[in-house]
Design a protein around this motif. Structure first.
Motif, PDB file in Angstrom:
ATOM      1  N   ASP A 240     -15.691  11.803  -9.791  1.00  0.00           N
ATOM      2  CA  ASP A 240     -15.225  13.149  -9.170  1.00  0.00           C
ATOM      3  C   ASP A 240     -13.472  12.552  -8.729  1.00  0.00           C
ATOM      4  OD1 ASP A 240     -15.100  11.521  -6.819  1.00  0.00           O
ATOM      5  OD2 ASP A 240     -17.018  12.271  -6.165  1.00  0.00           O
ATOM      6  N   TYR A 250     -13.257  17.063  -4.769  1.00  0.00           N
ATOM      7  CA  TYR A 250     -12.729  17.876  -5.713  1.00  0.00           C
ATOM      8  C   TYR A 250     -11.517  18.597  -5.238  1.00  0.00           C
ATOM      9  CZ  TYR A 250     -16.333  16.998  -9.121  1.00  0.00           C
ATOM     10  OH  TYR A 250     -17.401  16.578 -10.111  1.00  0.00           O
ATOM     11  N   ALA A 355     -28.686  22.745  -9.592  1.00  0.00           N
ATOM     12  CA  ALA A 355     -27.607  22.065  -9.101  1.00  0.00           C
ATOM     13  C   ALA A 355     -28.088  21.270  -7.644  1.00  0.00           C
ATOM     14  CB  ALA A 355     -26.483  22.666  -8.526  1.00  0.00           C
ATOM     15  N   ARG A 363     -18.650  25.445  -5.311  1.00  0.00           N
ATOM     16  CA  ARG A 363     -18.037  24.838  -6.789  1.00  0.00           C
ATOM     17  C   ARG A 363     -19.011  24.859  -7.817  1.00  0.00           C
ATOM     18  NH1 ARG A 363     -18.460  19.817  -8.765  1.00  0.00           N
ATOM     19  NH2 ARG A 363     -19.746  19.213  -6.956  1.00  0.00           N
ATOM     20  N   LYS A 364     -20.364  24.948  -7.499  1.00  0.00           N
ATOM     21  CA  LYS A 364     -21.603  25.143  -8.448  1.00  0.00           C
ATOM     22  C   LYS A 364     -21.408  26.454  -9.056  1.00  0.00           C
ATOM     23  CE  LYS A 364     -22.608  20.674  -8.592  1.00  0.00           C
ATOM     24  NZ  LYS A 364     -22.476  20.017  -9.513  1.00  0.00           N
ATOM     25  N   SER A 431     -20.211  25.915 -13.141  1.00  0.00           N
ATOM     26  CA  SER A 431     -19.298  25.437 -12.279  1.00  0.00           C
ATOM     27  C   SER A 431     -17.919  25.620 -12.610  1.00  0.00           C
ATOM     28  CB  SER A 431     -19.635  23.708 -12.546  1.00  0.00           C
ATOM     29  OG  SER A 431     -21.032  23.471 -12.194  1.00  0.00           O
ATOM     30  N   GLU A 434     -16.076  20.449 -12.446  1.00  0.00           N
ATOM     31  CA  GLU A 434     -17.180  19.505 -12.684  1.00  0.00           C
ATOM     32  C   GLU A 434     -16.407  18.176 -13.379  1.00  0.00           C
ATOM     33  OE1 GLU A 434     -20.687  18.465 -11.584  1.00  0.00           O
ATOM     34  OE2 GLU A 434     -20.538  20.645 -11.727  1.00  0.00           O
ATOM     35  N   GLY A 437     -20.455  17.296 -16.535  1.00  0.00           N
ATOM     36  CA  GLY A 437     -21.633  18.068 -16.742  1.00  0.00           C
ATOM     37  C   GLY A 437     -22.819  17.839 -17.409  1.00  0.00           C
ATOM     38  N   CYS A 452     -21.189  27.945 -19.904  1.00  0.00           N
ATOM     39  CA  CYS A 452     -20.500  27.170 -19.019  1.00  0.00           C
ATOM     40  C   CYS A 452     -18.936  27.799 -18.979  1.00  0.00           C
ATOM     41  CB  CYS A 452     -20.650  25.899 -19.034  1.00  0.00           C
ATOM     42  SG  CYS A 452     -19.618  25.083 -20.543  1.00  0.00           S
ATOM     43  N   SER A 456     -13.124  22.899 -17.488  1.00  0.00           N
ATOM     44  CA  SER A 456     -13.609  21.886 -16.756  1.00  0.00           C
ATOM     45  C   SER A 456     -14.263  20.828 -17.707  1.00  0.00           C
ATOM     46  CB  SER A 456     -14.414  22.380 -15.504  1.00  0.00           C
ATOM     47  OG  SER A 456     -14.973  21.384 -14.470  1.00  0.00           O
TER      48      SER A 456
END
Length: 538
Positions: A240, A250, A355, A363-364, A431, A434, A437, A452, A456
């Motif tokens: 992260d 994040y 998740a 964030r998800k 997300s 991320e 993933g 998705c 990201s």
């Protein structure tokens, strides 16, 4: 005849009495002196504090014996002494962990000619980042030229090559302290304050690894200062953004990590020299002048590292996660049989979302998924569409959804998770940020295409309109369009084949282990060259 002085009466609850009470800071310092004595902190003064005087000798000696691992009879009481409750928390506490009570990993004992790699991770299987680190450890174990071991704070597996580096009670203390500091800071998103100075480098150096690979090291496991004492070359797998920020994992829409943090939106702070700035400075002092190679799980994360003031300019390579394709693979049992085992309907189109904190972690992208479900509910075949959500709900009542939704709770077994992927028609991973993933990779390994957001980590995994769909970042309408594209695709077997081909080409243990082994060898050669390089005369 000598008489003891009379005991003064207790002060009445007046303003004068309140002024005579110890301040919270004095109370805290008194408690911390006691805890430092009990824990054997380097530099702790032996003088007794005011808090000590309130303890009976028997309780005091029992606590000393407990914290020094010498509890009478070899046993321990049912509940540890709660020395951290109801007190203020400092920015940093020093605890000496240089004398572990647990046996260290059997590194160096397998093959004397193999490269010795030691992984540092807060856990081995407790969370997505931990699982990624453990899977890399497993991948390296399959190579004859590499000995791999893990040093963790919290062990979940029964792998003998994974070792908790200190007693469980000390780890609970570390996690509790981090949580108390976090509660004091009241961040709006997950924030790791690294409040403890833990000299873990003593154990690491005693193992004499050739390379040390860091992973996710939060929850009181590792402080920035510990890195400066590690003698082996360092590789840090970024899972992260925490290594490049002043505490958040994040950054979301904040770009202050490109400078020095401060005025931290995660802390709702308007002060330039706030906790995030101070932690950023600690990291800067620890990172500067210390050779370190970075591994990013995705090109998005590598770009974030290059933009940061802490990690920009360091060598950064992209090596994705991998997985066990003997576990995550298409099932030969048939969709109807898989759904029956999982208690899911056999005659519905199932859209899967999962998740670690599906409802609370903004964030998800659960909000974006819900808005896209509102659009999908307008389809003529909406009654045949159902959502399946896995992940812990933490006691929350699931919200009302536009489509019928099954909330399964946590799915901790990999084979059960693989069956869930294989039994779904598609997986959606909305997300907004991320690092990699892993859900997308796992789903595609089971032959299930993925929708998705672009921009990201998962964008490296999903190929647009080939094995899935890349929606515009944050656009719920385009997310719904991607779900519809996969539901209505005329050749679902082609999507499945393309997903399996992508995993076979990029996300196998063999490929990941080879890439890391090559990187370790390169880092090791450079370290040896630096040691042999003639030093300039002063």
């Amino acid at each position: 005849m000598n008489r003891k002085p009379p005991i003064p009466p207790s002060p009445s609850p007046t303003s004068e009495g309140r002024r005579n009470r110890p301040s919270p800071g004095a109370e805290f310092r008194a408690v911390m002196v006691q805890k430092q004595t009990l824990l054997g902190v380097q530099g702790a003064k032996p003088a007794r504090s005011a808090q000590d005087d309130t303890l009976s000798a028997q309780v005091h000696h029992r606590k000393v014996a407990l914290w020094k691992g010498q509890y009478p009879g070899g046993g321990r009481p049912q509940q540890p002494p709660h020395l951290l409750s109801d007190i203020a928390i400092p920015t940093m506490i020093g605890i000496d962990d240089s004398s572990p009570r647990h046996p260290l990993p059997r590194l160096l004992h397998h093959n004397p000619h193999a490269m010795k790699v030691l992984h540092l991770s807060s856990s081995d299987l407790g969370g997505g980042a931990a699982r990624g680190a453990y899977w890399l450890h497993q991948a390296l174990q399959s190579r004859a030229d590499t000995d791999s071991a893990m040093l963790v704070q919290s062990k979940v597996s029964d792998d003998p090559e994974v070792t908790e580096y200190r007693p469980a009670l000390a780890s609970r203390l570390a996690r509790k302290t981090e949580q108390l500091v976090r509660d004091r800071l009241r961040p709006s998103r997950y924030f790791s304050p690294a409040a403890l100075r833990l000299p873990i480098h003593h154990q690491i150096n005693a193992l004499q690894p050739d390379v040390v690979n860091l992973h996710w090291v939060g929850d009181g496991f590792l402080s920035p200062e510990s890195l400066t004492g590690i003698r082996a070359p360092l590789v840090w797998t970024l899972r992260d953004q925490w290594p490049m920020t002043g505490g958040c994992h994040y950054a979301q829409d904040c770009g202050r990590f490109e400078a020095e943090c401060g005025n931290c939106p995660a802390l709702n702070s308007r002060h330039p020299d706030d906790y995030s700035r101070r932690l950023h400075r600690r990291k800067s002092r620890a990172w500067d002048g210390h050779p370190m190679t970075l591994v990013a799980l995705s090109h998005w994360l590598a770009d974030q590292a290059r933009r940061s003031s802490l990690l920009g300019g360091r060598r950064t390579v992209v090596i994705p996660n991998a997985l066990d394709t003997t576990v995550f693979q298409p099932s030969d049992q048939g969709t109807a049989h898989l759904r029956a085992r999982l208690g899911l309907p056999a005659d519905r189109r199932l859209i899967l979302f999962g998740a670690m904190d599906p409802l609370n972690d903004r964030r998800k992208g659960f909000g974006e998924l819900r808005r896209s479900a509102e659009l999908l509910a307008q389809r003529p075949d909406a009654t045949s569409l159902e959502l399946v959500v896995f992940g812990p709900l933490h006691g929350q009542t699931p919200p009302t959804m536009p489509l019928r939704t099954h909330f399964l709770g946590p799915v901790d077994d990999d084979r059960a998770l693989a069956s869930l992927y294989a039994g779904a028609d598609l997986t959606v991973m909305p997300s907004l940020e991320e690092a990699f993933g892993k859900v997308a990779m796992e789903s595609m390994a089971c032959g299930t295409p993925v929708v998705c957001f672009d921009g990201s980590g998962p964008a490296d995994i999903v190929d647009h309109r080939v094995n899935g769909y890349l929606a515009r970042l944050g656009d719920a309408a385009d997310l719904a369009a991607g779900i519809a594209f996969l539901l209505d695709h005329p050749q679902p077997r082609a999507l499945m084949g393309a997903a399996l081909d992508k995993v076979a080409a990029h996300y196998t243990y063999e490929r990941q282990a080879q890439m890391y082994s090559d990187l370790y060898a390169r880092v090791l050669e450079e370290a040896k060259w630096l040691e042999l390089r003639p030093r300039a005369s002063s």
